[in-house]
Design a protein around this motif. Structure first.
Motif, short mmCIF file in Angstrom:
data_model
loop_
_atom_site.label_atom_id
_atom_site.label_comp_id
_atom_site.label_asym_id
_atom_site.label_seq_id
_atom_site.Cartn_x
_atom_site.Cartn_y
_atom_site.Cartn_z
N MET A 125 0.85 -1.18 0.00
CA MET A 125 0.00 0.00 0.00
C MET A 125 0.89 1.23 0.00
SD MET A 125 -3.01 -0.81 2.67
CE MET A 125 -4.57 -1.07 1.92
N ALA A 126 0.89 1.91 -1.08
CA ALA A 126 1.76 3.06 -1.24
C ALA A 126 1.39 4.22 -0.31
CB ALA A 126 1.73 3.53 -2.69
N ASP A 127 0.17 4.23 0.18
CA ASP A 127 -0.26 5.33 1.04
C ASP A 127 0.02 5.10 2.52
OD1 ASP A 127 -1.14 6.68 -1.20
OD2 ASP A 127 -3.19 5.91 -1.02
N LEU A 128 0.66 4.00 2.84
CA LEU A 128 1.00 3.71 4.23
C LEU A 128 2.49 3.88 4.46
CD1 LEU A 128 -1.10 0.50 4.97
CD2 LEU A 128 -1.53 2.81 5.79
N THR A 129 2.84 4.53 5.55
CA THR A 129 4.22 4.63 6.01
C THR A 129 4.34 3.64 7.18
OG1 THR A 129 4.36 6.94 5.38
CG2 THR A 129 5.94 6.16 7.03
N ILE A 130 5.32 2.75 7.09
CA ILE A 130 5.47 1.72 8.12
C ILE A 130 6.71 2.02 8.95
CG2 ILE A 130 5.76 -0.75 8.55
CD1 ILE A 130 4.16 -1.23 5.98
N GLU A 131 6.49 2.15 10.26
CA GLU A 131 7.57 2.45 11.20
C GLU A 131 7.58 1.41 12.32
OE1 GLU A 131 7.06 6.48 12.59
OE2 GLU A 131 7.60 7.29 10.62
N GLY A 132 8.78 1.00 12.72
CA GLY A 132 8.94 0.07 13.83
C GLY A 132 9.51 0.80 15.03
N TYR A 133 9.18 0.29 16.22
CA TYR A 133 9.63 0.90 17.48
C TYR A 133 10.00 -0.19 18.48
CZ TYR A 133 7.49 5.16 15.75
OH TYR A 133 7.17 6.25 14.98
N VAL A 134 11.21 -0.09 19.02
CA VAL A 134 11.61 -0.99 20.11
C VAL A 134 12.72 -0.34 20.92
CG1 VAL A 134 13.44 -2.29 18.87
CG2 VAL A 134 12.09 -3.43 20.66
N ILE A 135 12.76 -0.67 22.21
CA ILE A 135 13.92 -0.34 23.04
C ILE A 135 14.58 -1.66 23.40
CG2 ILE A 135 12.55 -0.25 25.18
CD1 ILE A 135 14.68 1.87 26.16
N VAL A 136 15.91 -1.69 23.30
CA VAL A 136 16.65 -2.92 23.56
C VAL A 136 17.76 -2.68 24.57
CG1 VAL A 136 16.14 -3.88 21.29
CG2 VAL A 136 18.26 -2.62 21.64
N SER A 137 18.12 -3.76 25.24
CA SER A 137 19.25 -3.74 26.15
C SER A 137 20.55 -3.79 25.35
CB SER A 137 19.17 -4.95 27.09
OG SER A 137 19.24 -6.15 26.33
N ALA A 138 21.67 -3.67 26.01
CA ALA A 138 22.97 -3.72 25.33
C ALA A 138 23.16 -5.03 24.58
CB ALA A 138 24.09 -3.52 26.35
N ASP A 139 22.51 -6.09 25.04
CA ASP A 139 22.64 -7.39 24.38
C ASP A 139 21.48 -7.69 23.43
OD1 ASP A 139 21.08 -7.50 26.67
OD2 ASP A 139 21.95 -9.37 27.43
N GLY A 140 20.70 -6.65 23.06
CA GLY A 140 19.67 -6.79 22.04
C GLY A 140 18.35 -7.39 22.50
N MET A 141 18.11 -7.39 23.80
CA MET A 141 16.89 -7.98 24.33
C MET A 141 15.81 -6.91 24.56
SD MET A 141 17.80 -11.09 24.45
CE MET A 141 19.39 -11.45 23.74
N LEU A 142 14.55 -7.29 24.31
CA LEU A 142 13.44 -6.38 24.56
C LEU A 142 12.65 -6.77 25.81
CD1 LEU A 142 10.79 -8.12 23.61
CD2 LEU A 142 11.30 -7.18 21.41
N ALA A 143 12.96 -7.93 26.37
CA ALA A 143 12.28 -8.41 27.57
C ALA A 143 13.19 -9.40 28.29
CB ALA A 143 10.95 -9.07 27.21
N GLY A 144 12.83 -9.70 29.52
CA GLY A 144 13.56 -10.69 30.28
C GLY A 144 13.18 -12.10 29.83
N ALA A 145 13.73 -13.09 30.48
CA ALA A 145 13.44 -14.49 30.14
C ALA A 145 11.97 -14.81 30.34
CB ALA A 145 14.32 -15.42 30.98
#
Length: 187
Positions: free
Chosen positions: A1-21
């Motif tokens: 869809m050309a009329d949509l702009t797609i953006e991603g959002y995440v915060i990561v730890s130094a080792d690339g994790m977004l959550a704990g185990a």
């Protein structure tokens, strides 16, 4: 869809994790500066896309149009618990059909995770906003993307033709930054 702009959002730890185990974002990965950035981005978005474990927990969340990625439906269905949400099974319907079912055919779509949902859009992001907390490590945690920690989040974004823009400081006391990873041309 050309009329949509797609953006991603995440915060990561130094080792690339977004959550704990335990698959939950720990308090050590929550920063006021990043929270303000994330909230403002979602307030501007026309549609939010996430898996069933990746919901943002903010006061405005129930007011946002959203697509929840799940295998609990054959293709598309209204979410029985949220009139502003639909359920989408990527095996049964295209993303464009899910957007149309949600009533959104133009504007900004914010992808907020989890890892498999992020991966589905790797070749479609216009911008991926990667927030990093270099003082936090989450050994055995949940990686932000499939392939982490064998590869860094930055390596994975670069492998999908995204290039880093200028980083912006979000939380100086903890050196938390956000970097926009940009696609040179839309495919």
């Amino acid at each position: 869809m050309a009329d949509l702009t797609i953006e991603g959002y995440v915060i990561v730890s130094a080792d690339g994790m977004l959550a704990g185990a335990d698959r939950v974002m720990p308090d050590v990965l929550k920063f006021k500066g990043d929270e303000r950035f994330f909230t403002a981005a979602l307030d501007r978005a026309d549609l939010i896309v996430h898996g069933r474990h990746s919901q943002e927990q903010q006061p405005n969340a129930p007011m946002r149009n959203r697509i929840i990625v799940t295998h609990a439906v054959a293709a598309l269905a209204p979410d029985p618990d949220n009139p502003k949400a639909i359920l989408w099974n990527p095996s049964g319907a295209r993303f464009e059909d899910a957007c149309a079912f949600a009533g959104v055919t133009s504007g900004t779509v914010a992808i907020i995770g989890g890892p498999d949902v992020f991966a589905m859009f790797m070749d479609r992001y216009d911008t991926f906003w990667l927030s990093q907390a270099p003082g936090v490590r989450l050994p055995g945690g949940k990686p932000c993307f499939p392939g982490v920690p064998g590869r860094s989040p930055q390596d994975i974004l670069a492998a999908h033709a995204l290039k880093p823009g200028a980083a912006r400081m979000l939380e100086p006391a903890h050196d938390v930054t956000v970097t926009p990873w940009l696609r040179a041309t839309k495919s």
